[in-house]
Design a protein around this motif. Structure first.
Motif, PDB file in Angstrom:
ATOM      1  N   LEU A   1      36.233  52.838  51.177  1.00 53.65           N
ATOM      2  CA  LEU A   1      35.924  53.703  50.009  1.00 53.65           C
ATOM      3  C   LEU A   1      34.519  52.936  49.472  1.00 53.65           C
TER       4      LEU A   1
ATOM      5  N   GLN B   1      32.728  53.117  45.560  1.00 50.22           N
ATOM      6  CA  GLN B   1      32.916  53.386  44.254  1.00 50.22           C
ATOM      7  C   GLN B   1      31.358  52.978  43.571  1.00 50.22           C
TER       8      GLN B   1
ATOM      9  N   GLY C   1      32.540  54.633  38.147  1.00 56.16           N
ATOM     10  CA  GLY C   1      33.947  54.944  38.710  1.00 56.16           C
ATOM     11  C   GLY C   1      34.311  55.896  39.781  1.00 56.16           C
ATOM     12  N   GLY C   2      33.582  56.885  39.876  1.00 52.36           N
ATOM     13  CA  GLY C   2      33.779  57.846  41.063  1.00 52.36           C
ATOM     14  C   GLY C   2      34.162  57.112  42.461  1.00 52.36           C
ATOM     15  N   ILE C   3      35.194  57.497  43.037  1.00 53.66           N
ATOM     16  CA  ILE C   3      35.578  56.683  44.330  1.00 53.66           C
ATOM     17  C   ILE C   3      35.408  57.794  45.558  1.00 53.66           C
TER      18      ILE C   3
ATOM     19  N   SER D   1      35.684  58.371  49.962  1.00 59.30           N
ATOM     20  CA  SER D   1      36.245  57.914  51.063  1.00 59.30           C
ATOM     21  C   SER D   1      35.222  58.038  51.961  1.00 59.30           C
TER      22      SER D   1
END
Lengths: 108, 114
Positions: free
Chosen positions: A35, A37, A41-43, A45
């Protein structure tokens, strides 16, 4: 000992360098996730793999099930690759167990 | 939008109050996950829903935490009698089903307990 260990914790690279982030785990898994980030904060995949190797653009992920080890490689690194990279394993069941993350900074 | 939507994006509340966090998964995704990311710590699993099956609640840290998923879609995570240690970013993710598929994450709710 954590079930998922990542190394290094912090990594600073110069633009264009080849980068490797490592992940080792101690439990049986059905799949491993990488992942990304970004600050804020956005994660996202990047990869999910259970064997072999996957490639997407400049990113390559490999896994060795016997050795319980995975690597994430970034070729021709760029400052926009600066982010936290997180390894997570899916144990048999439905629970993701996360590594502590690798903070990558790519300088121009 | 087509992604996982979480609300509110930020929540500040006083210690002892109850809070509700909402997650709207991608349409058609049957698997829904809640995670927590505390300051200086990694992500930790809280709870998992799959279709109409009983949820996996094994990651909930105390009985002050509960979650429900109505109609197999929207989920609400409720924290009762909040404590300062509950301050964290709460992330929701969904996937088409539970069988080794990539998870799509929302942007999270940043919860601050005063």
């Amino acid at each position: 000992k954590n079930e998922v260990e990542q190394s290094p914790q912090n990594l600073t690279a110069q633009e264009g360098e080849f980068i490797t982030i490592n992940c080792s785990y101690s439990v049986g898994i059905s799949a491993l996730h990488w992942l990304q980030q970004h600050p804020g904060g956005g994660i996202v995949s990047l990869f999910m793999l259970s064997s072999g190797k996957k490639k997407h653009g400049r990113l390559i992920a490999t896994i060795n099930i016997q050795e319980k080890h995975s690597s994430l490689h970034i070729t021709a690194s760029h400052p926009r690759d600066s982010a936290v990279y997180i390894c997570a394993v899916m144990e048999y069941g439905n629970k993701l167990v996360f590594g502590a993350g690798t903070i990558l900074r790519v300088k121009s | 939008g087509a992604g996982v939507s979480q609300s509110p994006s930020n929540k500040v509340t006083e210690k002892g109050k109850d809070v509700e966090l909402r997650c709207d998964p991608i349409s058609g995704h049957t698997a829904l996950y809640w995670y927590r990311q505390s300051l200086g710590q990694g992500l930790e699993f809280l709870i998992y829903f799959q279709g109409n099956s009983a949820p996996d609640k094994s990651g909930l840290p105390s009985d002050r935490f509960s979650a429900e998923r109505t109609g197999g879609s929207v989920s609400t995570l409720t924290i009762q009698r909040t404590q300062q240690e509950d301050s964290a970013v709460y992330l929701c993710a969904s996937s088409p089903d539970s069988r080794n598929q990539p998870q799509h994450f929302g942007d999270g709710t940043r919860l601050s307990i005063l």
